[in-house]
Write a protein that holds these residues in place. Structure first.
Motif, mmCIF file in Angstrom:
data_model
loop_
_atom_site.group_PDB
_atom_site.id
_atom_site.type_symbol
_atom_site.label_atom_id
_atom_site.label_comp_id
_atom_site.label_asym_id
_atom_site.label_seq_id
_atom_site.Cartn_x
_atom_site.Cartn_y
_atom_site.Cartn_z
ATOM 1 N N GLY A 24 8.504 -46.654 -134.907
ATOM 2 C CA GLY A 24 7.293 -45.975 -134.490
ATOM 3 C C GLY A 24 6.607 -45.223 -135.615
ATOM 4 N N ILE A 25 7.244 -45.173 -136.791
ATOM 5 C CA ILE A 25 6.628 -44.521 -137.949
ATOM 6 C C ILE A 25 6.423 -45.571 -139.031
ATOM 7 N N GLY A 26 5.174 -45.727 -139.437
ATOM 8 C CA GLY A 26 4.842 -46.645 -140.512
ATOM 9 C C GLY A 26 4.502 -45.872 -141.775
ATOM 10 N N HIS A 27 3.957 -46.566 -142.744
ATOM 11 C CA HIS A 27 3.653 -45.952 -144.029
ATOM 12 C C HIS A 27 2.568 -44.873 -143.892
ATOM 13 N N THR A 28 1.514 -45.167 -143.143
ATOM 14 C CA THR A 28 0.410 -44.216 -142.989
ATOM 15 C C THR A 28 0.862 -42.965 -142.250
ATOM 16 N N VAL A 29 1.599 -43.150 -141.159
ATOM 17 C CA VAL A 29 2.077 -42.005 -140.373
ATOM 18 C C VAL A 29 3.070 -41.191 -141.197
ATOM 19 N N SER A 30 3.873 -41.875 -142.007
ATOM 20 C CA SER A 30 4.818 -41.187 -142.884
ATOM 21 C C SER A 30 4.077 -40.255 -143.847
ATOM 22 N N ALA A 31 3.025 -40.756 -144.449
ATOM 23 C CA ALA A 31 2.231 -39.925 -145.372
ATOM 24 C C ALA A 31 1.590 -38.759 -144.630
ATOM 25 N N GLU A 32 1.143 -39.007 -143.406
ATOM 26 C CA GLU A 32 0.533 -37.961 -142.585
ATOM 27 C C GLU A 32 1.543 -36.852 -142.262
ATOM 28 N N ILE A 33 2.760 -37.236 -141.905
ATOM 29 C CA ILE A 33 3.819 -36.268 -141.583
ATOM 30 C C ILE A 33 4.147 -35.422 -142.809
ATOM 31 N N LEU A 34 4.245 -36.069 -143.968
ATOM 32 C CA LEU A 34 4.580 -35.331 -145.191
ATOM 33 C C LEU A 34 3.473 -34.356 -145.581
ATOM 34 N N SER A 35 2.221 -34.725 -145.328
ATOM 35 C CA SER A 35 1.144 -33.782 -145.640
ATOM 36 C C SER A 35 1.163 -32.593 -144.680
ATOM 37 N N LYS A 36 1.546 -32.815 -143.418
ATOM 38 C CA LYS A 36 1.642 -31.711 -142.455
ATOM 39 C C LYS A 36 2.754 -30.737 -142.814
ATOM 40 N N ASP A 38 4.006 -30.324 -145.912
ATOM 41 C CA ASP A 38 3.900 -29.924 -147.325
ATOM 42 C C ASP A 38 5.119 -30.320 -148.148
ATOM 43 N N ILE A 39 5.641 -31.515 -147.882
ATOM 44 C CA ILE A 39 6.758 -32.055 -148.668
ATOM 45 C C ILE A 39 6.170 -33.114 -149.594
ATOM 46 N N PRO A 40 6.473 -33.056 -150.896
ATOM 47 C CA PRO A 40 5.934 -34.076 -151.803
ATOM 48 C C PRO A 40 6.492 -35.461 -151.465
ATOM 49 N N PRO A 41 5.645 -36.497 -151.426
ATOM 50 C CA PRO A 41 6.101 -37.829 -151.015
ATOM 51 C C PRO A 41 7.117 -38.461 -151.955
ATOM 52 N N ASP A 42 7.161 -38.006 -153.216
ATOM 53 C CA ASP A 42 8.103 -38.617 -154.150
ATOM 54 C C ASP A 42 9.476 -37.943 -154.141
ATOM 55 N N ARG A 43 9.668 -36.966 -153.279
ATOM 56 C CA ARG A 43 10.974 -36.293 -153.161
ATOM 57 C C ARG A 43 11.991 -37.274 -152.574
ATOM 58 N N LYS A 44 13.184 -37.300 -153.142
ATOM 59 C CA LYS A 44 14.238 -38.187 -152.645
ATOM 60 C C LYS A 44 14.839 -37.612 -151.363
ATOM 61 N N THR A 45 15.361 -38.483 -150.535
ATOM 62 C CA THR A 45 15.959 -38.052 -149.269
ATOM 63 C C THR A 45 17.127 -37.105 -149.502
ATOM 64 N N ASP A 46 17.924 -37.369 -150.523
ATOM 65 C CA ASP A 46 19.087 -36.521 -150.826
ATOM 66 C C ASP A 46 18.676 -35.116 -151.272
ATOM 67 N N ASP A 47 17.483 -34.984 -151.848
ATOM 68 C CA ASP A 47 17.053 -33.704 -152.399
ATOM 69 C C ASP A 47 16.379 -32.790 -151.383
ATOM 70 N N LEU A 48 16.246 -33.237 -150.129
ATOM 71 C CA LEU A 48 15.600 -32.409 -149.109
ATOM 72 C C LEU A 48 16.500 -31.239 -148.728
ATOM 73 N N THR A 49 15.897 -30.078 -148.533
ATOM 74 C CA THR A 49 16.664 -28.924 -148.075
ATOM 75 C C THR A 49 16.762 -28.973 -146.551
ATOM 76 N N GLU A 50 17.624 -28.141 -145.991
ATOM 77 C CA GLU A 50 17.790 -28.096 -144.535
ATOM 78 C C GLU A 50 16.493 -27.670 -143.851
ATOM 79 N N ASP A 51 15.758 -26.757 -144.477
ATOM 80 C CA ASP A 51 14.493 -26.304 -143.896
ATOM 81 C C ASP A 51 13.471 -27.441 -143.840
ATOM 82 N N GLU A 52 13.426 -28.261 -144.898
ATOM 83 C CA GLU A 52 12.492 -29.383 -144.916
ATOM 84 C C GLU A 52 12.851 -30.427 -143.871
ATOM 85 N N VAL A 53 14.147 -30.690 -143.735
ATOM 86 C CA VAL A 53 14.594 -31.654 -142.719
ATOM 87 C C VAL A 53 14.246 -31.129 -141.327
ATOM 88 N N ALA A 54 14.450 -29.822 -141.111
ATOM 89 C CA ALA A 54 14.118 -29.219 -139.820
ATOM 90 C C ALA A 54 12.619 -29.300 -139.555
#
Length: 121
Positions: A24-36, A38-54
């Motif tokens: 249900g999440i594609g590339h466009t929606v993914s970019a939209e979620i990251l802009s909401k 304020d997470i940089p799109p080039d951040r790796k999944t492993d580097d996300l903090t608990e607050d960002e994941v939440a």
């Protein structure tokens, strides 16, 4: 490892390309979620903090229909079409292409493998 909407996102991948692993999440929606969030799109999944994941979890749960709820809605839409016996519903019921594609040749994905005929000796 980030687990969002019941899906383990792949490790060591940019979050922009990891979010579409969720149904249900594609590339466009993914970019939209990251802009909401304020997470940089080039951040790796492993580097996300608990607050960002939440924050990601919160935005996806509140604003988008994903995974099981989306699959259930799509199934109910198909069932409704079949119940009212409209043309699209009949095509779904018979397992044929729904959107006007030709069936004389091709359409093997919907129709399944060919039924062979008996060869002459």
């Amino acid at each position: 490892m980030a687990r969002i909407a019941g899906i383990d996102l792949p490790r060591n991948k940019q979050i922009l390309y990891a979010l579409p692993y969720i149904y249900g999440i594609g590339h466009t929606v993914s970019a939209e979620i990251l802009s909401k969030t304020d997470i940089p799109p080039d951040r790796k999944t492993d580097d996300l903090t608990e607050d960002e994941v939440a924050a990601l979890r919160r935005v996806i749960e509140n604003d988008y229909k994903v995974e099981g709820a989306l699959r259930a809605e799509i199934a109910m839409n198909r069932k409704r079409l079949m119940d009212i016996s409209c043309y699209r519903g009949l095509r779904h019921r018979r397992g044929l292409p729904v959107r006007g594609q030709r069936t004389h040749t091709n359409a093997r994905t919907r129709k399944g493998p060919r039924v062979g005929h008996i060869k002459k000796r």
